[in-house]
Design a protein around this motif. Sequence first.
Motif, PDB file in Angstrom:
ATOM      1  N   PHE A  16       0.818  -1.215   0.000  1.00 44.17           N
ATOM      2  CA  PHE A  16       0.000   0.000   0.000  1.00 44.17           C
ATOM      3  C   PHE A  16       0.853   1.267   0.000  1.00 44.17           C
ATOM      4  O   PHE A  16       0.415   2.309  -0.499  1.00 44.17           O
ATOM      5  N   SER A  17       2.074   1.184   0.524  1.00 46.13           N
ATOM      6  CA  SER A  17       2.988   2.321   0.443  1.00 46.13           C
ATOM      7  C   SER A  17       3.356   2.604  -1.008  1.00 46.13           C
ATOM      8  O   SER A  17       3.378   3.766  -1.444  1.00 46.13           O
ATOM      9  N   ALA A  20       0.327   4.082  -2.690  1.00 48.51           N
ATOM     10  CA  ALA A  20       0.113   5.467  -2.270  1.00 48.51           C
ATOM     11  C   ALA A  20       1.106   6.403  -2.938  1.00 48.51           C
ATOM     12  O   ALA A  20       0.774   7.559  -3.240  1.00 48.51           O
ATOM     13  N   TYR A  21       2.316   5.912  -3.199  1.00 48.49           N
ATOM     14  CA  TYR A  21       3.317   6.737  -3.878  1.00 48.49           C
ATOM     15  C   TYR A  21       2.915   6.975  -5.337  1.00 48.49           C
ATOM     16  O   TYR A  21       3.087   8.073  -5.874  1.00 48.49           O
ATOM     17  N   PHE A  27      -5.310   8.880  -1.260  1.00 45.80           N
ATOM     18  CA  PHE A  27      -5.107   8.932   0.190  1.00 45.80           C
ATOM     19  C   PHE A  27      -5.019  10.344   0.762  1.00 45.80           C
ATOM     20  O   PHE A  27      -5.362  10.564   1.926  1.00 45.80           O
ATOM     21  N   SER A 202      -0.100   4.652   4.437  1.00 50.49           N
ATOM     22  CA  SER A 202      -0.385   5.037   3.050  1.00 50.49           C
ATOM     23  C   SER A 202      -0.658   6.536   2.934  1.00 50.49           C
ATOM     24  O   SER A 202      -0.192   7.188   1.986  1.00 50.49           O
TER      25      SER A 202
END
Length: 309
Positions: A16-17, A20-21, A27, A202
């Motif tokens: 999820f990181s 999110a990037y 987010f 995130s």
Amino acid sequence: MIGRINSLFPFWAILFSCFAYIKPEFFIPHKGSITPLLATIMFFMGITLHLDDFARILKQPKTIFVAVILKFVCMPLAALLISKMLHLSTELFVGMILVGVVSGGTAANVIVYLAKGDVALSITITMTSTLLSVLITPLLTLLYVGQSVPVPTFDMLVSILQIVAIPVILGVTLNYFLHATIKRYESYFAMFSMITIVFVISIVVALNQNAIASIGFLTIVGIILHNSAGLLSGYMGAKWFGFNPTICKTIAIDVGMQNSGLAVALALKYFTPLSALPGAVFSIWHNISGAILAGFWSQQKETYDTSKS
């Protein structure tokens, strides 16, 4: 099934990181949810605690003393040595030092919970380091950087009350009256906490996408080394003092995870935007590294009595 989902915590955090990037717009609108989400996690952590857990901790001042000393000695010193080793610019050096001299963060309590550490001890360490940072953070900044910075004492205490103290007290109270019922659903509380902290990570990644994209490779290496040095020194230092593995991993997490949001705020107010980058990236990385450690440590079977040091 729930245990399997919880055991994949590091995978979810990294997945999820990355998402999110790439897609921060999913987010960023939820940035206002970070504080209530953390408070909710602390409430569910409190549900698993008893008043006896805190009474036990207060009988072990040595444990709290060692943790706080390791935090305020190892983290600033590691920041200094790593910055010099990597020849970071003065502005980035200042940012690294600020990360090193601030108190522990609430995220550490969550990671300790998911790692099956001593949550009551972690909460006590966070509160103690936060109170002491009112004096220690300005003094250490002056020592390492040559400029003192005032710490927003009242704001920090209000934050601790809102995010940590009140939710935990409510959770402990509920446990007192409904212990038998709550015991049956502890695994669900852990799963909910895991999902929530992944969502928080995130949001943090999305909010700091530009910082991640603009920061240099060496700085990222420095931040990873800084966090790793804190985790390692916390664990080994606690082990050297003879604490059991549960306490060792609790102290490791509390030493290695910082209130990097405060470091960012101090950098922006008293130094430069570039000095805020280490704190911004640290806030992302220490959650990811913490998730990895929590995933590993939560699978370890221990039979130690956490009341013994």
